[in-house]
Design a protein around this motif. Sequence first.
Motif, mmCIF file in Angstrom:
data_model
loop_
_atom_site.group_PDB
_atom_site.id
_atom_site.type_symbol
_atom_site.label_atom_id
_atom_site.label_comp_id
_atom_site.label_asym_id
_atom_site.label_seq_id
_atom_site.Cartn_x
_atom_site.Cartn_y
_atom_site.Cartn_z
ATOM 1 N N SER A 97 9.466 -13.178 9.708
ATOM 2 C CA SER A 97 8.350 -13.767 8.955
ATOM 3 C C SER A 97 7.521 -12.690 8.272
ATOM 4 N N PHE A 98 7.307 -11.585 8.968
ATOM 5 C CA PHE A 98 6.563 -10.472 8.397
ATOM 6 C C PHE A 98 7.281 -9.922 7.168
ATOM 7 N N GLY A 99 8.595 -9.775 7.272
ATOM 8 C CA GLY A 99 9.365 -9.288 6.132
ATOM 9 C C GLY A 99 9.336 -10.257 4.965
ATOM 10 N N ILE A 100 9.435 -11.555 5.251
ATOM 11 C CA ILE A 100 9.389 -12.553 4.182
ATOM 12 C C ILE A 100 8.045 -12.506 3.457
ATOM 13 N N ALA A 101 6.964 -12.468 4.241
ATOM 14 C CA ALA A 101 5.630 -12.471 3.644
ATOM 15 C C ALA A 101 5.404 -11.222 2.790
ATOM 16 N N LEU A 102 5.841 -10.077 3.285
ATOM 17 C CA LEU A 102 5.673 -8.842 2.517
ATOM 18 C C LEU A 102 6.533 -8.853 1.255
ATOM 19 N N PHE A 103 7.741 -9.371 1.377
ATOM 20 C CA PHE A 103 8.609 -9.438 0.201
ATOM 21 C C PHE A 103 7.989 -10.306 -0.890
ATOM 22 N N LEU A 104 7.443 -11.454 -0.481
ATOM 23 C CA LEU A 104 6.884 -12.383 -1.465
ATOM 24 C C LEU A 104 5.580 -11.884 -2.087
ATOM 25 N N THR A 105 4.852 -11.041 -1.370
ATOM 26 C CA THR A 105 3.552 -10.599 -1.889
ATOM 27 C C THR A 105 3.578 -9.201 -2.493
ATOM 28 N N GLU A 106 4.484 -8.343 -2.053
ATOM 29 C CA GLU A 106 4.427 -6.944 -2.477
ATOM 30 C C GLU A 106 5.669 -6.460 -3.218
ATOM 31 N N VAL A 107 6.816 -7.082 -2.990
ATOM 32 C CA VAL A 107 8.075 -6.511 -3.483
ATOM 33 C C VAL A 107 8.767 -7.412 -4.492
ATOM 34 N N SER A 191 4.408 -18.518 6.181
ATOM 35 C CA SER A 191 3.463 -19.119 5.232
ATOM 36 C C SER A 191 2.042 -18.642 5.486
ATOM 37 N N VAL A 192 1.666 -18.586 6.769
ATOM 38 C CA VAL A 192 0.325 -18.096 7.108
ATOM 39 C C VAL A 192 0.175 -16.633 6.695
ATOM 40 N N MET A 193 1.172 -15.816 7.027
ATOM 41 C CA MET A 193 1.107 -14.397 6.671
ATOM 42 C C MET A 193 1.041 -14.212 5.161
ATOM 43 N N ARG A 194 1.831 -14.979 4.454
ATOM 44 C CA ARG A 194 1.841 -14.848 3.002
ATOM 45 C C ARG A 194 0.473 -15.173 2.405
ATOM 46 N N ILE A 222 -3.621 -0.651 4.434
ATOM 47 C CA ILE A 222 -4.551 -1.519 3.700
ATOM 48 C C ILE A 222 -4.364 -2.990 4.070
ATOM 49 N N VAL A 223 -3.147 -3.498 3.867
ATOM 50 C CA VAL A 223 -2.902 -4.936 4.016
ATOM 51 C C VAL A 223 -3.055 -5.379 5.467
ATOM 52 N N LEU A 224 -2.363 -4.702 6.384
ATOM 53 C CA LEU A 224 -2.414 -5.141 7.779
ATOM 54 C C LEU A 224 -3.800 -5.007 8.406
ATOM 55 N N PRO A 225 -4.497 -3.882 8.254
ATOM 56 C CA PRO A 225 -5.849 -3.828 8.830
ATOM 57 C C PRO A 225 -6.780 -4.899 8.270
ATOM 58 N N SER A 229 -6.503 -10.108 12.011
ATOM 59 C CA SER A 229 -6.911 -11.282 12.787
ATOM 60 C C SER A 229 -6.133 -12.526 12.372
ATOM 61 N N ALA A 230 -6.016 -12.743 11.075
ATOM 62 C CA ALA A 230 -5.311 -13.924 10.590
ATOM 63 C C ALA A 230 -3.819 -13.859 10.905
ATOM 64 N N VAL A 231 -3.238 -12.679 10.857
ATOM 65 C CA VAL A 231 -1.820 -12.524 11.182
ATOM 66 C C VAL A 231 -1.572 -12.882 12.644
ATOM 67 N N ILE A 232 -2.422 -12.386 13.532
ATOM 68 C CA ILE A 232 -2.274 -12.715 14.956
ATOM 69 C C ILE A 232 -2.453 -14.212 15.176
ATOM 70 N N GLY A 233 -3.407 -14.802 14.476
ATOM 71 C CA GLY A 233 -3.590 -16.243 14.587
ATOM 72 C C GLY A 233 -2.359 -17.013 14.146
ATOM 73 N N GLY A 234 -1.715 -16.589 13.065
ATOM 74 C CA GLY A 234 -0.495 -17.242 12.598
ATOM 75 C C GLY A 234 0.645 -17.097 13.590
ATOM 76 N N ILE A 235 0.747 -15.932 14.228
ATOM 77 C CA ILE A 235 1.794 -15.719 15.222
ATOM 78 C C ILE A 235 1.609 -16.662 16.406
#
Length: 321
Positions: A97-107, A191-194, A222-225, A229-235
Amino acid sequence: MHSPAANADPAPRFLDGAGDWVFRNIVAIAGWFVLITLVLAAFSMYWGGREAFAEFGWGFLTSTDWDPVQEKYGAAVAIYGTVVTTAIAMLIAVPVSFGIALFLTEVAPAWIRQPLGAAIELLAGIPSIIYGMWGLFVLAPILGNHVYPWIDENLGQLPVIGTLFSGPPLGIGMLTAGIVLAIMVIPFISSVMREVFLTVPTRLKESAYALGSTTTEVVWDIVLPYTRSAVIGGIFLGMGRALGETMAVTFVLGNAHYISLSLLEPGNSIAASVANEFAEATTPMYQSALLALGFLLFVVTFIVLAIAKLMLMQLKKREGK
């Protein structure tokens, strides 16, 4: 002379105040409705399982017995299966999920982001029974014929971890259930991470790139810090979904009432036990044991979500929010 305000009709002010009072009470009722429903659901399951709790006491949590003929019941097998399958699902789903979200937003190129994001979100709308049937008729044969024999032959002989990967290549079992659960929760977590990654101000990322940072450095610094909080909530949201999943797990778990350290062998879970056996529960104690399992699932899920809330509160304190 009298001012226009002095001659103003007080009725509109009264109506405004009355409307505000009505709105405030309606939303308050909605909020209390959720809380009351939650408490009543938990109490009803506890009340239904009180006979099993009274009969077996704390031994209900630790016993591996499940014998409807002799009226002996224990929840250890179901609890173990629920925890293990959920852990497997999260180990697979979180990195993906982390890879999908990063791919869709950054790559990913701009033209593919929207269609691919919509396709991933559509996966969340597929009924769980469809995932279960796919897992039983498609995934399980592939794993049983081509993947699990290799795992048993190569990983099953290793010291320490060999026990986890040795066993008959049946195709159904704890690992298969964990894989199916992972596929089911990936759309929710990604979806939450994205969405939270998209909330990071563009200026912050552009400033980092201007200083010579790579994409990896921008993500980690930058992105993760900014979105921790929201990423942990999505997990933890995905974890709650995995803990309570019923039909998909029922199809591929094997529904065996014993504990095995091998992930290739069948097992059971709380939700699968209730779904499989509630229609066959013909005695009051049998029904009470199943309702007690439901109450335990509620407690486990509540504890997981409470831990998530505490973690988020601690993060906010550290961040000074």
